[in-house]
Design an enzyme around this catalytic site. Structure first.
Site, PDB file in Angstrom:
ATOM      1  N   LYS A 111     -98.319 -13.798  23.604  1.00 44.91           N
ATOM      2  CA  LYS A 111     -97.404 -14.145  24.695  1.00 44.91           C
ATOM      3  C   LYS A 111     -96.130 -13.303  24.629  1.00 44.91           C
ATOM      4  O   LYS A 111     -95.651 -12.969  23.534  1.00 44.91           O
ATOM      5  CB  LYS A 111     -97.075 -15.639  24.570  1.00 44.91           C
ATOM      6  CG  LYS A 111     -96.233 -16.245  25.674  1.00 44.91           C
ATOM      7  CD  LYS A 111     -96.062 -17.733  25.400  1.00 44.91           C
ATOM      8  CE  LYS A 111     -95.225 -18.442  26.442  1.00 44.91           C
ATOM      9  NZ  LYS A 111     -95.110 -19.892  26.120  1.00 44.91           N
ATOM     10  N   SER A 192     -96.395 -22.962  29.675  1.00 38.81           N
ATOM     11  CA  SER A 192     -96.010 -21.621  30.053  1.00 38.81           C
ATOM     12  C   SER A 192     -96.894 -20.520  29.478  1.00 38.81           C
ATOM     13  O   SER A 192     -96.777 -19.362  29.874  1.00 38.81           O
ATOM     14  CB  SER A 192     -94.557 -21.367  29.630  1.00 38.81           C
ATOM     15  OG  SER A 192     -94.424 -21.367  28.218  1.00 38.81           O
ATOM     16  N   SER A 216     -96.462 -26.146  26.353  1.00 35.29           N
ATOM     17  CA  SER A 216     -96.767 -24.789  26.815  1.00 35.29           C
ATOM     18  C   SER A 216     -98.023 -24.169  26.225  1.00 35.29           C
ATOM     19  O   SER A 216     -98.492 -23.151  26.727  1.00 35.29           O
ATOM     20  CB  SER A 216     -95.575 -23.864  26.550  1.00 35.29           C
ATOM     21  OG  SER A 216     -94.521 -24.178  27.425  1.00 35.29           O
TER      22      SER A 216
END
Length: 546
Positions: A111, A192, A216
């Site tokens: 990420k 996320s 997330s």
């Protein structure tokens, strides 16, 4: 016979070593090329060990798959320009008999919150940090490299880990635009860690890393038919990872199977002198063997609770989740667990209505982001605080402001708190009550439970505020005939036929080993993942690049 030997000699001279080894292995009937959409670590390592293919071939195949479909799904913000060179080096090491570990030579995506001191950005999806440079690899990125993994690129995310706007979309960032799930056109990927989840689901990579502050990892795993592990805060280092809250942030794996998630967790876990939260770990240098925890007997003899008052917060449109959850309860019981019903979180309604969790996050962010920014060795946009981030975002056309507001930062700045303010500590103690005596830890203790199970959609809130671990496993999908429901912006589909959902196993701090065992035992008895169908898939396979 002479002509056959001559043909072999010509082949030896003109064929690349990795392809030659694969041809020889296949001629012996040893090679099986797994479909990459479901390829496991065991299958990929078997092919590497037999010489059926090399790490260069894997990189080329996964890059081919990304090139094929990612213009539709938007999961990868940027590719690592050094990936092929790293793969070549790891192939050489393998040929020389140097194997760094069970993940040697496999690609991974991470990420865009996780710092890498290389030619890639670390920018939280925001143009505010494009061009900035971390002073060193994050500890988890360094561990990936030490274990022989190839960081293939950075994944898309909800910008600033969903800590910017009150009216944006899951998976949207200024850098990358929208990310979509693969089970319905315009599917909300949740966030996320949106790109990490979707890329893993589609087989654009074997597995990925995400970050979680409050849902997330769990929520995008839930919506994209993958396994996600949200570790105990402190099991994995956050050094050189863009922070939201030091009390809640954690880094964990997203994978297609529990075993693959477990082996990736093994590679990144451990104490780090650069993150003092990791020194609370009871394991020291002797981590549990998370892969060995994957046993069919993982549910045998376990006491597992169901906090019904949390499930009650699901709405009428989530009736299919509740139905699938009840079926899962039967599976878990048959597998040897004792189900203890109504092990409620006694303060859950107060937690649900409270602003304290958001205020604690805001105060932590004010302090933690300033500390992170102060450590950058390059900061071209002169960003040093929440005010600077907001000001940049409001004046950068690519950040889509004011269509996507800065509402969270507006509130953070208006509060005027940081995590050393006198008002902070009582708020944080109240949070701990919500999660401890009034929440998960109280339910575990009062009822002598090994774990709690919940639909993943409502599983993340309480573990977030007390830093406890959760693992989510695919459970099912919304059935045909369910009405299509869009988000408030109207640009993503939140519920529709075929969109997946998951079940979560929640435990006390440092209980990952036991949760992995339970999740594996459930996964192997349900095998939901392979029953769901995407509306579009990548077709590139290893055979196509060799």
């Amino acid at each position: 016979m002479f002509r056959w030997r001559f043909w072999v000699l010509v082949t030896l001279v003109h064929t690349p070593v990795s392809i030659l080894r694969g041809a020889v292995a296949e001629s012996l009937g040893e090679c099986r090329f797994p479909r990459l959409v479901e390829a496991t670590v065991d299958q990929l390592q078997a092919g590497l060990q037999k010489g059926c293919f090399g790490s260069v071939d894997l990189v080329n195949a996964y890059v081919g798959r990304i090139d094929e479909v990612d213009s539709t799904f938007g999961t990868v913000l940027e590719m690592n320009p050094q990936a092929l060179n790293i793969a070549r080096q790891l192939d050489r090491e393998r040929h020389q008999g140097r194997i760094r570990g069970p993940l040697h030579g496999l690609p991974v995506l991470i990420k865009d919150m996780i710092g890498t001191d290389d030619r890639m950005e670390t920018a939280a999806g925001s143009w505010a940090l494009v061009g900035s440079k971390v002073s060193a690899d994050s500890t988890v990125a360094a561990k990936l490299r030490e274990n022989g993994l190839i960081i293939l690129g950075k994944t898309s995310l909800s910008e600033w880990a969903n800590f910017r706007s009150l009216n944006s979309s899951n998976g949207w960032s200024g850098r990358g635009g929208n990310t979509y799930g693969a089970y319905y056109p315009d599917q909300d990927p949740n966030g996320s860690s949106s790109g990490s989840a979707v890329a893993t689901d589609l087989g654009l990579v074997p597995f990925a890393l995400g970050t979680e502050t409050a849902g997330s990892i769990l929520l995008p795993s839930d919506r994209n038919n993958v396994v996600g592990i949200k570790p105990t805060v402190g099991l994995t280092s956050r050094h050189m990872v863009i922070p939201i809250s030091e009390r809640q942030d954690t880094i964990g794996p997203l994978a297609r199977t529990v075993k693959d998630a477990a082996v990736l967790l093994q590679a990144i876990a451990g104490q780090d002198p650069k993150d003092n939260y990791t020194w609370a770990s009871p394991f020291g240098e002797n981590l549990p063997d998370y892969l060995a925890a994957c046993k069919l007997s993982g549910l045998q003899g376990k006491r597992i609770g169901i906090p019904r008052n949390v499930i009650d917060y699901l709405g009428p449109t989530d009736a299919p989740i509740i139905s699938a959850f009840e079926t899962a309860v039967s599976v878990i019981s048959i597998a040897g667990a004792t189900i203890v019903d109504n092990t409620n979180f006694t303060a859950y309604s107060s937690f649900y209505d409270s602003l304290n969790p958001a205020i604690v996050e805001a105060a932590d962010f004010t302090t933690n982001i300033a500390t992170y920014l102060s450590k950058l060795k390059r900061n071209p946009n002169n960003i040093h605080s929440v005010d600077d981030i907001r000001n940049f975002t409001q004046h950068a056309p690519l950040e889509d402001y004011p269509s996507r507001d800065t509402g969270i930062w507006d509130q953070v700045i208006a509060l005027g708190l940081n995590n050393t303010s006198p008002a902070f500590w009582p708020l944080y103690q109240n949070n701990l009550y919500f999660g401890a005596e009034g929440g998960l830890l109280g339910a575990l203790s009062r009822n002598k439970l090994d774990a709690v199970i919940l639909p993943t959609l409502v599983a993340s809130g309480i573990p977030a505020i007390v830093g406890t671990p959760v693992i989510t496993v695919p459970l099912g999908a919304y059935p045909d005939g369910i009405p299509v429901e869009r988000n408030s912006r109207g640009d993503l589909v939140q519920r529709a036929p075929g969109i997946p959902f998951g079940i979560s196993f929640l435990g006390p701090k440092w209980s990952e080993e036991h949760l992995i065992g339970m999740a594996y035992a459930f996964e192997q008895r349900s095998l939901v993942r392979n029953k769901l169908r995407r509306y579009l898939e990548a077709c590139t396979e290893l055979e196509d690049v060799m």
